[in-house]
Design an enzyme around this catalytic site. Structure first.
Site, PDB file in Angstrom:
ATOM      1  N   HIS A 127      -1.191  -2.366  -7.093  1.00 23.56           N
ATOM      2  CA  HIS A 127      -1.893  -2.073  -5.846  1.00 23.56           C
ATOM      3  C   HIS A 127      -3.399  -2.203  -6.048  1.00 23.56           C
ATOM      4  O   HIS A 127      -4.042  -1.333  -6.636  1.00 23.56           O
ATOM      5  CB  HIS A 127      -1.513  -0.656  -5.360  1.00 23.56           C
ATOM      6  N   GLU A 162      -3.742   0.405  -9.010  1.00 27.13           N
ATOM      7  CA  GLU A 162      -2.650   1.355  -9.291  1.00 27.13           C
ATOM      8  C   GLU A 162      -1.437   0.549  -9.749  1.00 27.13           C
ATOM      9  O   GLU A 162      -1.135  -0.496  -9.153  1.00 27.13           O
ATOM     10  CB  GLU A 162      -2.259   2.095  -8.010  1.00 27.13           C
ATOM     11  N   SER A 217       0.827  -1.208   0.000  1.00 27.92           N
ATOM     12  CA  SER A 217       0.000   0.000   0.000  1.00 27.92           C
ATOM     13  C   SER A 217       0.855   1.250   0.000  1.00 27.92           C
ATOM     14  O   SER A 217       0.352   2.335  -0.246  1.00 27.92           O
ATOM     15  CB  SER A 217      -0.849   0.060   1.269  1.00 27.92           C
ATOM     16  N   ASN A 219      -3.738   6.056  -1.379  1.00 34.74           N
ATOM     17  CA  ASN A 219      -3.501   6.104   0.066  1.00 34.74           C
ATOM     18  C   ASN A 219      -2.829   7.398   0.527  1.00 34.74           C
ATOM     19  O   ASN A 219      -2.934   7.766   1.690  1.00 34.74           O
ATOM     20  CB  ASN A 219      -2.692   4.885   0.509  1.00 34.74           C
TER      21      ASN A 219
HETATM   22  P1  NAD Z   1      -3.810  -9.372   6.287  1.00 33.11           P
HETATM   23  O1  NAD Z   1      -3.271  -9.143   7.659  1.00 33.11           O
HETATM   24  O2  NAD Z   1      -5.267  -9.623   6.091  1.00 33.11           O
HETATM   25  O3  NAD Z   1      -3.044 -10.612   5.584  1.00 33.11           O
HETATM   26  C1  NAD Z   1      -1.665 -10.768   5.584  1.00 33.11           C
HETATM   27  C2  NAD Z   1      -1.378 -12.259   5.391  1.00 33.11           C
HETATM   28  O4  NAD Z   1       0.022 -12.418   5.163  1.00 33.11           O
HETATM   29  C3  NAD Z   1      -1.756 -13.132   6.592  1.00 33.11           C
HETATM   30  O5  NAD Z   1      -2.579 -14.218   6.151  1.00 33.11           O
HETATM   31  C4  NAD Z   1      -0.401 -13.649   7.103  1.00 33.11           C
HETATM   32  O6  NAD Z   1      -0.480 -14.970   7.633  1.00 33.11           O
HETATM   33  C5  NAD Z   1       0.409 -13.626   5.813  1.00 33.11           C
HETATM   34  N1  NAD Z   1       1.851 -13.582   6.024  1.00 33.11           N
HETATM   35  C6  NAD Z   1       2.543 -12.839   6.908  1.00 33.11           C
HETATM   36  N2  NAD Z   1       3.860 -13.081   6.766  1.00 33.11           N
HETATM   37  C7  NAD Z   1       3.977 -13.989   5.761  1.00 33.11           C
HETATM   38  C8  NAD Z   1       5.057 -14.656   5.145  1.00 33.11           C
HETATM   39  N3  NAD Z   1       6.310 -14.397   5.555  1.00 33.11           N
HETATM   40  N4  NAD Z   1       4.805 -15.536   4.137  1.00 33.11           N
HETATM   41  C9  NAD Z   1       3.564 -15.779   3.725  1.00 33.11           C
HETATM   42  N5  NAD Z   1       2.480 -15.185   4.280  1.00 33.11           N
HETATM   43  C10 NAD Z   1       2.687 -14.317   5.274  1.00 33.11           C
HETATM   44  O7  NAD Z   1      -3.315  -8.103   5.429  1.00 33.11           O
HETATM   45  P2  NAD Z   1      -3.959  -7.490   4.064  1.00 33.11           P
HETATM   46  O8  NAD Z   1      -4.912  -6.414   4.424  1.00 33.11           O
HETATM   47  O9  NAD Z   1      -4.379  -8.611   3.186  1.00 33.11           O
HETATM   48  O10 NAD Z   1      -2.669  -6.764   3.471  1.00 33.11           O
HETATM   49  C11 NAD Z   1      -1.709  -7.454   2.704  1.00 33.11           C
HETATM   50  C12 NAD Z   1      -0.954  -6.457   1.824  1.00 33.11           C
HETATM   51  O11 NAD Z   1      -1.890  -5.776   0.982  1.00 33.11           O
HETATM   52  C13 NAD Z   1      -0.194  -5.383   2.593  1.00 33.11           C
HETATM   53  O12 NAD Z   1       0.994  -5.062   1.921  1.00 33.11           O
HETATM   54  C14 NAD Z   1      -1.174  -4.217   2.553  1.00 33.11           C
HETATM   55  O13 NAD Z   1      -0.537  -2.967   2.687  1.00 33.11           O
HETATM   56  C15 NAD Z   1      -1.747  -4.374   1.150  1.00 33.11           C
HETATM   57  N6  NAD Z   1      -3.064  -3.755   0.900  1.00 33.11           N
HETATM   58  C16 NAD Z   1      -4.009  -3.739   1.882  1.00 33.11           C
HETATM   59  C17 NAD Z   1      -5.245  -3.147   1.621  1.00 33.11           C
HETATM   60  C18 NAD Z   1      -6.319  -3.122   2.683  1.00 33.11           C
HETATM   61  O14 NAD Z   1      -7.313  -2.381   2.515  1.00 33.11           O
HETATM   62  N7  NAD Z   1      -6.211  -3.892   3.731  1.00 33.11           N
HETATM   63  C19 NAD Z   1      -5.522  -2.606   0.358  1.00 33.11           C
HETATM   64  C20 NAD Z   1      -4.543  -2.688  -0.639  1.00 33.11           C
HETATM   65  C21 NAD Z   1      -3.299  -3.272  -0.346  1.00 33.11           C
END
Ligand code: NAD
Length: 291
Positions: free
Chosen positions: A140, A152, A119, A190
């Site tokens: 993104h 994005e 993000s 963001n």
């Molecule tokens: P989340 O906490 O729901 O999921 C993260 C997952 O990653 C978990 O299932 C965890 O077990 C796994 N994980 C952690 N370390 C790991 C590893 N070393 N190997 C494999 N898996 C691993 O988080 P999310 O909201 O899905 O966010 C994930 C990414 O997407 C981040 O970079 C975040 O910035 C980005 N993002 C989030 C949003 C949002 O609205 N939440 C929107 C766009 C992008």
């Protein structure tokens, strides 16, 4: 250009499951990985439920949904060598992402493209920790990925034209619209959205309004579909805090300082919907404000 057939998704959290869903529905084979095997099972359950909902709403045909389900398989990291395009979507922590990219060095084919769904973290900085900065790019997705139209695309300093062109075609095939963002902290969406959420948390912290008053004001007074605190819970308060920290450090401007109340919620482990509690408590129906 690389002909993409198999897509790897690393991280089966709320974004990873949505990305896997979208890719499978567009006809790609998907290998879904997570450090925690239980998260993969949970993600497959969520995808199944979300596909059913799309069928019920007549947005997707039943046979297309069935075919999409069959295309997604849980996978160990070492099996991602079969992928043409890999999307990393693990926690928003630079060191964790860096470790994954190190682990992928001995796994990925030399021609595979590696993308991050970060993000806010610099694509150039992440690319430098991989063995393929020219084949590294930011894609993104927005949350929830199956619903939101935009992706994005962020090129790092070393991203090749071929990688960009292949990614553009791939994201287009997912049925998404594209916005090109330069590689500066938090990109476009963001950079605008999360400081607004942080300001809403300051508004709560300073007692200007209650949780309900702030959300109602922005829903009815600015026609936002969700109030900012509700949206913060939806995104995940840990992710919101990470984005503010990246903005604060990356732009060296005090206007991006994370609100202490946001820090406190994250320290408590009240991360929003994903932990059942954030600015609202989701164990009650309707959710109850926690302040
Ligand atoms: P989340 O906490 O729901 O999921 C993260 C997952 O990653 C978990 O299932 C965890 O077990 C796994 N994980 C952690 N370390 C790991 C590893 N070393 N190997 C494999 N898996 C691993 O988080 P999310 O909201 O899905 O966010 C994930 C990414 O997407 C981040 O970079 C975040 O910035 C980005 N993002 C989030 C949003 C949002 O609205 N939440 C929107 C766009 C992008």
């Amino acid at each position: 250009m690389t002909n993409i057939k198999t897509v790897g998704v690393i991280g089966a959290g709320q974004m990873g499951n949505g990305i896997a869903h979208v890719c499978a529905l567009a006809g790609y084979d998907v290998l879904l990985n997570d450090a925690d095997a239980a998260r993969i099972d949970a993600a497959l359950g969520v995808i199944d439920k979300n596909l059913n909902r799309q069928v019920t709403r007549e947005l997707v045909g039943k046979s297309d949904a069935d075919a999409a389900r069959k295309r997604i398989k849980g996978s160990a990291l070492k099996d991602l060598g079969a992928c043409d395009f890999v999307i990393e979507s693990i926690v928003e922590e630079h060191d964790a992402k860096k470790q994954i990219f190190a682990d992928l060095r001995s796994v990925l084919r030399p021609d595979a493209i590696l993308a991050s769904n970060t993000s806010s973290i610099s694509i150039t900085r992440l690319a430098a920790t991989t063995d393929r900065p020219d084949k590294f790019i930011g894609v993104h997705f927005m949350n929830p990925a199956p619903v939101m139209e935009l992706v994005e695309i962020i090129r790092g300093l070393a991203t090749s034209q071929e990688t960009y062109d292949t990614t553009l075609e791939f994201v287009g095939k997912l049925g998404k619209q594209i916005a090109n963002a330069e590689d500066f902290p938090a990109f476009i969406v963001n950079r605008v959205l999360v400081p607004m959420i942080n300001e809403a948390i300051y508004t709560l912290y300073e007692g200007v309004g209650s949780v309900e008053a702030i959300d109602k004001s922005m829903r009815l007074g600015a026609h936002h579909p969700m109030g900012p605190l509700e949206l913060a819970d939806f995104i995940g308060l840990d992710t919101c805090l990470s984005i503010m920290q990246v903005l604060y450090e990356g732009l060296a401007d005090s206007k991006y300082r994370p609100c202490p109340l946001l820090v406190k919620y994250v320290e408590a482990g009240w991360l929003g919907r994903k932990t059942q509690r954030g600015f609202y408590d989701y164990r009650t129906d309707p959710p109850t404000p926690t302040r």
